[in-house]
Motif scaffolding. Structure first.
Motif, mmCIF file in Angstrom:
data_model
loop_
_atom_site.group_PDB
_atom_site.id
_atom_site.type_symbol
_atom_site.label_atom_id
_atom_site.label_comp_id
_atom_site.label_asym_id
_atom_site.label_seq_id
_atom_site.Cartn_x
_atom_site.Cartn_y
_atom_site.Cartn_z
ATOM 1 N N SER A 181 0.855 -43.572 -2.158
ATOM 2 C CA SER A 181 0.129 -44.346 -1.149
ATOM 3 C C SER A 181 -1.167 -43.674 -0.735
ATOM 4 O O SER A 181 -1.432 -42.522 -1.064
ATOM 5 C CB SER A 181 1.021 -44.568 0.070
ATOM 6 O OG SER A 181 2.037 -45.501 -0.242
ATOM 7 N N TYR A 183 -3.561 -54.462 1.442
ATOM 8 C CA TYR A 183 -2.307 -54.789 0.744
ATOM 9 C C TYR A 183 -2.308 -56.220 0.225
ATOM 10 O O TYR A 183 -1.502 -56.550 -0.649
ATOM 11 C CB TYR A 183 -1.097 -54.520 1.642
ATOM 12 C CG TYR A 183 -0.716 -53.056 1.653
ATOM 13 C CD1 TYR A 183 0.111 -52.525 0.680
ATOM 14 C CD2 TYR A 183 -1.220 -52.196 2.622
ATOM 15 C CE1 TYR A 183 0.437 -51.190 0.660
ATOM 16 C CE2 TYR A 183 -0.896 -50.850 2.620
ATOM 17 C CZ TYR A 183 -0.061 -50.344 1.641
ATOM 18 O OH TYR A 183 0.252 -49.015 1.626
ATOM 19 N N SER A 229 -0.726 -56.554 -3.330
ATOM 20 C CA SER A 229 0.419 -57.429 -3.602
ATOM 21 C C SER A 229 0.067 -58.505 -4.621
ATOM 22 O O SER A 229 0.918 -58.928 -5.402
ATOM 23 C CB SER A 229 0.943 -58.054 -2.309
ATOM 24 O OG SER A 229 -0.059 -58.810 -1.674
ATOM 25 N N LYS A 240 5.013 -53.789 2.345
ATOM 26 C CA LYS A 240 3.890 -54.719 2.250
ATOM 27 C C LYS A 240 3.383 -54.990 0.840
ATOM 28 O O LYS A 240 2.581 -55.906 0.639
ATOM 29 C CB LYS A 240 2.720 -54.218 3.102
ATOM 30 C CG LYS A 240 3.105 -54.068 4.579
ATOM 31 C CD LYS A 240 1.925 -54.115 5.510
ATOM 32 C CE LYS A 240 1.022 -52.912 5.403
ATOM 33 N NZ LYS A 240 -0.011 -52.896 6.468
ATOM 34 N N ALA A 241 3.800 -54.213 -0.155
ATOM 35 C CA ALA A 241 3.221 -54.388 -1.497
ATOM 36 C C ALA A 241 3.969 -55.411 -2.341
ATOM 37 O O ALA A 241 3.484 -55.810 -3.399
ATOM 38 C CB ALA A 241 3.165 -53.045 -2.224
ATOM 39 N N HIS A 295 -2.403 -46.332 -4.814
ATOM 40 C CA HIS A 295 -3.510 -47.054 -4.193
ATOM 41 C C HIS A 295 -4.452 -46.081 -3.497
ATOM 42 O O HIS A 295 -4.006 -45.235 -2.725
ATOM 43 C CB HIS A 295 -2.959 -48.039 -3.161
ATOM 44 C CG HIS A 295 -4.001 -48.711 -2.326
ATOM 45 N ND1 HIS A 295 -3.991 -48.694 -0.943
ATOM 46 C CD2 HIS A 295 -5.108 -49.426 -2.682
ATOM 47 C CE1 HIS A 295 -5.024 -49.382 -0.485
ATOM 48 N NE2 HIS A 295 -5.724 -49.824 -1.499
ATOM 49 N N ASN A 327 4.627 -48.027 4.193
ATOM 50 C CA ASN A 327 3.656 -49.121 4.072
ATOM 51 C C ASN A 327 3.840 -49.936 2.806
ATOM 52 O O ASN A 327 3.990 -51.159 2.858
ATOM 53 C CB ASN A 327 2.212 -48.579 4.125
ATOM 54 C CG ASN A 327 1.937 -47.782 5.374
ATOM 55 O OD1 ASN A 327 2.546 -46.744 5.571
ATOM 56 N ND2 ASN A 327 1.034 -48.249 6.215
ATOM 57 N N ALA A 328 3.807 -49.286 1.668
ATOM 58 C CA ALA A 328 3.915 -50.027 0.411
ATOM 59 C C ALA A 328 5.311 -50.627 0.259
ATOM 60 O O ALA A 328 5.475 -51.724 -0.279
ATOM 61 C CB ALA A 328 3.611 -49.108 -0.770
#
Lengths: 276, 276
Positions: free
Chosen positions: A50, A256, A260, A62-63, A145, A58-59
Motif C-alpha cells: 500500500s 481507490y 478498483s 476498498k480495492a 499502489h 485500506n486496500a
C-alpha cells in the motif's frame, strides 16, 4: 501470531492478524485473504503493498481485490506500510515516519531501529505466512499502489526468482529524482546516493529489469503525476526491452476508484503466471 | 447543488454532491455513480440505503457495487443516513440521532425539525437527481444494508409503482419488536405504536407485500441476528406468497465483506427487472 478479525468473504476468509516483528521490533498487523481452495490445498499468493498514509486495512476494504482473487484461487496479503506504536519514531508530515516506511531498511537515526520494511516484506512476513497458512510460497506475485508500487517493483527486481510477475498502480517510479523519494531516502538512508539507487525502480529497470512480465497502470488525471514520474519508468521499460505493458488510463486519478477499476485485470494477469 | 468530488471509476464517474435540503433543513451529501452509458442516454438507477453509523461514503468505497453497475449500465445513488451539522440534534449512542435516521419523518422533539429522512429519500432526492443527472426516473430499484435494508423494504412496499425490484442485505426486519427499532421509533415517532407499524417491513409484508420481486440475503454468522429478526420477515414473505427469495448465507457476518460478496448478484437481480 494473534487473530484480530476474520470475516467470510467471497467463499473464503478475510483475516487480520498481528505478531511481534523481529525485523521492525514492534507489533505488526497484516491482512490476509484466503480463497476457498486454501481449505484443501496450498494456493499461490499475490502481495499488495500500500501507499503513503495507508495501513493494512485500506486496500483490504476498498480495492475490491477479493472478488477476483476468489475467482482465481489466489491468496492476497496486505502488509502495513511501516512500523507503528508509541515507541516508534514519527514525523508530523504524512509522508515520513509511520505510514511511510518506503520499503527500505533505515540506517539513520531516529528511524534505524524500527523502520526495516524491506526485511519485513522480503523475509519475515513471507516466512510467517508460509508457515501459518495454506500458501504455496513457490508461487508468489506482487503488486502495489503509489509508494507500494515502488515497493512492489523494487522488491520484484531485486529478489531474483521470488516473484513470477510484478505489477503496479501509479507507482512512485523515480524516487531519487522526486520529492516523493529524496526526502524519505535521505531521512532513512542518509546522504549516500548509491544506497538510494537500489530503491528506484526506473534505475533498477535499466540495470536489471525483471525476469517475468510487468504490468503498470497510471491514470492520466492523477493529481500526483509530477511526483510519480511515470515517464521515466516507461522509458526505462522500453530501453530495457522489458517484457511488460505500461498503460496510461484516460481520466483516472490516484484514488481507490482507479485501483478498483483495474484490479480485475491485475489479478488475472498474475493468475495467468501463478498458474502457468 | 455543489460538487464535492468526482473520480473516474469503471469507465463512469463516482461523484459526491451536496445540497441544501428542504426536507431535512440542513446541508445533505450524497454519492452518485453514473456508468459510461449516462453520457449518451438516461440510465436506470439503483438506490443503496446504508446502515447505522454510515454516511454516503461507506458503501460507495467498500461495497464494490460500481463494477457491477458499470457492467449493467445502471446508476447508483448512496444517500446519507441522517441530517447532520452543529444545529442538528444528536445523541451519544451510535444508534440514535446523526447516522441513525431510520428512514422516518420524526414528529417528536428534539428530532422533528431535521430528521425527515423518509421525505428526503422518497421525494426530495429523487427530484434532485432526476433533474440534475442523466437518470431515467421511470426505472428505479432499491436495496440497502441493516437499517438501510429496513429503509429499502419499507419504502419499496409503501411507494406503490416506484421501484421495480427491492432487495436487502441483513435488514432490520422487525423493528417494532427489537431494540433496533423500539428505541428509534419511540424517539422519533413517539409512543403511538400505530405510527411505528408503517415502518416495519415484516408487518408491511403481511399487509401489502411488494408488487415486484424481492431478494434478501442474511449471513448465518451475523453478530446482530437477535436484533435483526430475519425469521419474522422470512415467515411474512412466505405467508404473503411474495414473489421473492430469502437466502441464509453460511458463515457470513454483518460486515461489508458480506455485502461485497453478494453485491454482484443483487445488481444483476435489479438489472434484470430495470431492463425488462
Amino acid at each position: 501470531m494473534k487473530t484480530v478479525s476474520e470475516n467470510r468473504s467471497f467463499g473464503g476468509m478475510q483475516g487480520v492478524y498481528s505478531h511481534e516483528s523481529s525485523a521492525c521490533s514492534c507489533e505488526m498487523t497484516f491482512g490476509l485473504f484466503l480463497p476457498e481452495e486454501a481449505r484443501h490445498v496450498p494456493v499461490p499468493v499475490l502481495w499488495y503493498l500500500s501507499g503513503l498514509t495507508c495501513t493494512h486495512d485500506n486496500a483490504m476494504t476498498k480495492a475490491g481485490a477479493q472478488a477476483w482473487a476468489a475467482q482465481e484461487g489466489i491468496a492476497l496479503v496486505f502488509p502495513d506500510t511501516s512500523p507503528r506504536g508509541e515507541g516508534v519514531a514519527n514525523d508530523d508530515a504524512y509522508d515520513l515516519g509511520q505510514g511511510a516506511g518506503f520499503y527500505v531498511n533505515a540506517t539513520q537515526a531516529p528511524w534505524a531501529p524500527h523502520f526495516r520494511m524491506w526485511d519485513y516484506i522480503a523475509e519475515e512476513l513471507p516466512a510467517l505466512i508460509g508457515s501459518e497458512f495454506a500458501i504455496d510460497m513457490d508461487r508468489q506475485a506482487i503488486t502495489g499502489h503509489s509508494m507500494g508500487g515502488h515497493g512492489a517493483l523494487t522488491l520484484a527486481m531485486t529478489l531474483k526468482d521470488r516473484f513470477v510477475s510484478a505489477s503496479a498502480f501509479a507507482p512512485i517510479a523515480n524516487p531519487t529524482q522526486s520529492d516523493w523519494g529524496t526526502k524519505q531516502l535521505g531521512a532513512y538512508l542518509g546522504d549516500d546516493r548509491a544506497a538510494w539507487q537500489k530503491h528506484d525502480s526506473s534505475l533498477l529497470m535499466i540495470e536489471h529489469g525483471f525476469d517475468g512480465p510487468v504490468l503498470v497502470d497510471q491514470g492520466t488525471s492523477d493529481q500526483f503525476l509530477d511526483l510519480l514520474k511515470p515517464e521515466t519508468l516507461a522509458e526505462a521499460m522500453v530501453k530495457r526491452r522489458q517484457d511488460g505493458v505500461f498503460r496510461m488510463q484516460k481520466g483516472y486519478d490516484h484514488s481507490y476508484f482507479f485501483i478498483s477499476t483495474f484490479m480485475e485485470e491485475h489479478v488475472a494477469f498474475h493468475a495467468e503466471h501463478l498458474y502457468a
